[in-house]
Design an enzyme around this catalytic site. Sequence first.
Site, PDB file in Angstrom:
ATOM      1  N   ASN A   1       0.944  -1.098   0.248  1.00 37.24           N
ATOM      2  CA  ASN A   1       0.354  -0.247  -0.103  1.00 37.24           C
ATOM      3  C   ASN A   1       0.781   1.411  -0.529  1.00 37.24           C
ATOM      4  OD1 ASN A   1      -2.258  -1.771   0.112  1.00 37.24           O
ATOM      5  ND2 ASN A   1      -2.881  -1.299   2.321  1.00 37.24           N
TER       6      ASN A   1
ATOM      7  N   LYS B   1       3.621   4.491  -1.188  1.00 39.57           N
ATOM      8  CA  LYS B   1       4.628   4.871  -2.959  1.00 39.57           C
ATOM      9  C   LYS B   1       5.724   4.673  -2.786  1.00 39.57           C
ATOM     10  CE  LYS B   1       5.676   9.430  -3.667  1.00 39.57           C
ATOM     11  NZ  LYS B   1       5.493   9.747  -5.594  1.00 39.57           N
TER      12      LYS B   1
ATOM     13  N   LYS C   1       6.314   1.927  -5.761  1.00 38.84           N
ATOM     14  CA  LYS C   1       6.354   0.454  -6.565  1.00 38.84           C
ATOM     15  C   LYS C   1       6.161   1.080  -8.023  1.00 38.84           C
ATOM     16  CE  LYS C   1       1.958   0.215  -5.032  1.00 38.84           C
ATOM     17  NZ  LYS C   1       1.888   1.071  -4.112  1.00 38.84           N
ATOM     18  N   THR C   2       5.400   1.943  -8.254  1.00 35.53           N
ATOM     19  CA  THR C   2       6.091   2.373  -9.698  1.00 35.53           C
ATOM     20  C   THR C   2       7.274   3.261 -10.134  1.00 35.53           C
ATOM     21  OG1 THR C   2       3.747   2.595 -10.139  1.00 35.53           O
ATOM     22  CG2 THR C   2       5.200   3.586 -12.402  1.00 35.53           C
ATOM     23  N   THR C   3       7.599   3.785  -9.168  1.00 33.31           N
ATOM     24  CA  THR C   3       8.499   4.470  -9.624  1.00 33.31           C
ATOM     25  C   THR C   3      10.141   3.461  -9.304  1.00 33.31           C
ATOM     26  OG1 THR C   3       7.636   5.752  -8.533  1.00 33.31           O
ATOM     27  CG2 THR C   3      10.636   6.127  -8.197  1.00 33.31           C
TER      28      THR C   3
ATOM     29  N   ARG D   1      17.615   0.962 -15.158  1.00 36.55           N
ATOM     30  CA  ARG D   1      19.414   0.642 -14.874  1.00 36.55           C
ATOM     31  C   ARG D   1      19.549  -0.325 -16.383  1.00 36.55           C
ATOM     32  NH1 ARG D   1      18.820  -2.712  -9.858  1.00 36.55           N
ATOM     33  NH2 ARG D   1      19.673  -1.236  -8.797  1.00 36.55           N
TER      34      ARG D   1
ATOM     35  N   PHE E   1      -7.993   6.025 -14.159  1.00 40.03           N
ATOM     36  CA  PHE E   1      -8.343   5.530 -13.806  1.00 40.03           C
ATOM     37  C   PHE E   1      -9.331   4.722 -13.382  1.00 40.03           C
ATOM     38  CE2 PHE E   1      -5.266   9.028 -11.471  1.00 40.03           C
ATOM     39  CZ  PHE E   1      -4.241   7.813 -11.415  1.00 40.03           C
TER      40      PHE E   1
ATOM     41  N   TRP F   1     -11.234   4.244 -10.460  1.00 38.33           N
ATOM     42  CA  TRP F   1     -13.029   4.990 -10.433  1.00 38.33           C
ATOM     43  C   TRP F   1     -13.195   6.008 -10.621  1.00 38.33           C
ATOM     44  CZ3 TRP F   1      -7.900   4.630  -7.806  1.00 38.33           C
ATOM     45  CH2 TRP F   1      -7.076   5.751  -8.230  1.00 38.33           C
TER      46      TRP F   1
ATOM     47  N   GLU G   1       0.937  -1.503 -12.809  1.00 32.88           N
ATOM     48  CA  GLU G   1      -0.850  -1.093 -12.198  1.00 32.88           C
ATOM     49  C   GLU G   1      -1.352  -2.913 -12.774  1.00 32.88           C
ATOM     50  OE1 GLU G   1      -0.737   0.338  -9.991  1.00 32.88           O
ATOM     51  OE2 GLU G   1      -0.073   2.475 -10.643  1.00 32.88           O
TER      52      GLU G   1
END
Length: 199
Positions: free
Chosen positions: A40, A42, A44-46, A54, A94, A96, A131
Amino acid sequence: MTQQSQDKHQQRQQKLKEKVDERIANAQDEKGLLQVITGNGKGKTTSGFGMVIRCLGHGMKAGVVQFIKGQWDNGERNLLANIGVPFAVMETGFTWETQNKEADTKAAQETWQAAKVMLSDPNIDLVLLDELTYMLSYDYLDIDDVIETLESRPKMQHVVVTGRGAHRRLTELADTVSEVRNVKHAFDSGIKAQLGFDY
């Protein structure tokens, strides 16, 4: 530091070095790795994009498939697409916001077809499936198809999957699983997402 302290420190470090050297010597298999970055928190994408950079930095090739965030301006895409990194983006944004399961499912499946092309290309050394986990949670994609595709990809191709709530079968298949934990987030204090930092 006394000589006795230095000697003890050196002995501890030597024991550590021997253990590390042994593990390195025993880790001789080579294969394309599957990493899942979930949780949960912040980043993950980064983290996934860091692995893409790399890969590129070693003169290798990478591809990116983005689910969910398709309509946002994206600093990573702005940079990487300009240097030839292929992107497949689910343009609905998104879920939602769209609130249309049929349209989102169709968009997810179309994006997954583009992902499957990358996941069958031995010239692409790393594929970021950003995602992807949500597509499985929402039943937009078939887990059996995803697992089969990941298992049959080129032998040396690496894959990074990001997103919350990773499916159990995905984490079981993965070679490495990292969980990002949320401790504190600026958004919870009413601070909006910042250009160049959050996206």
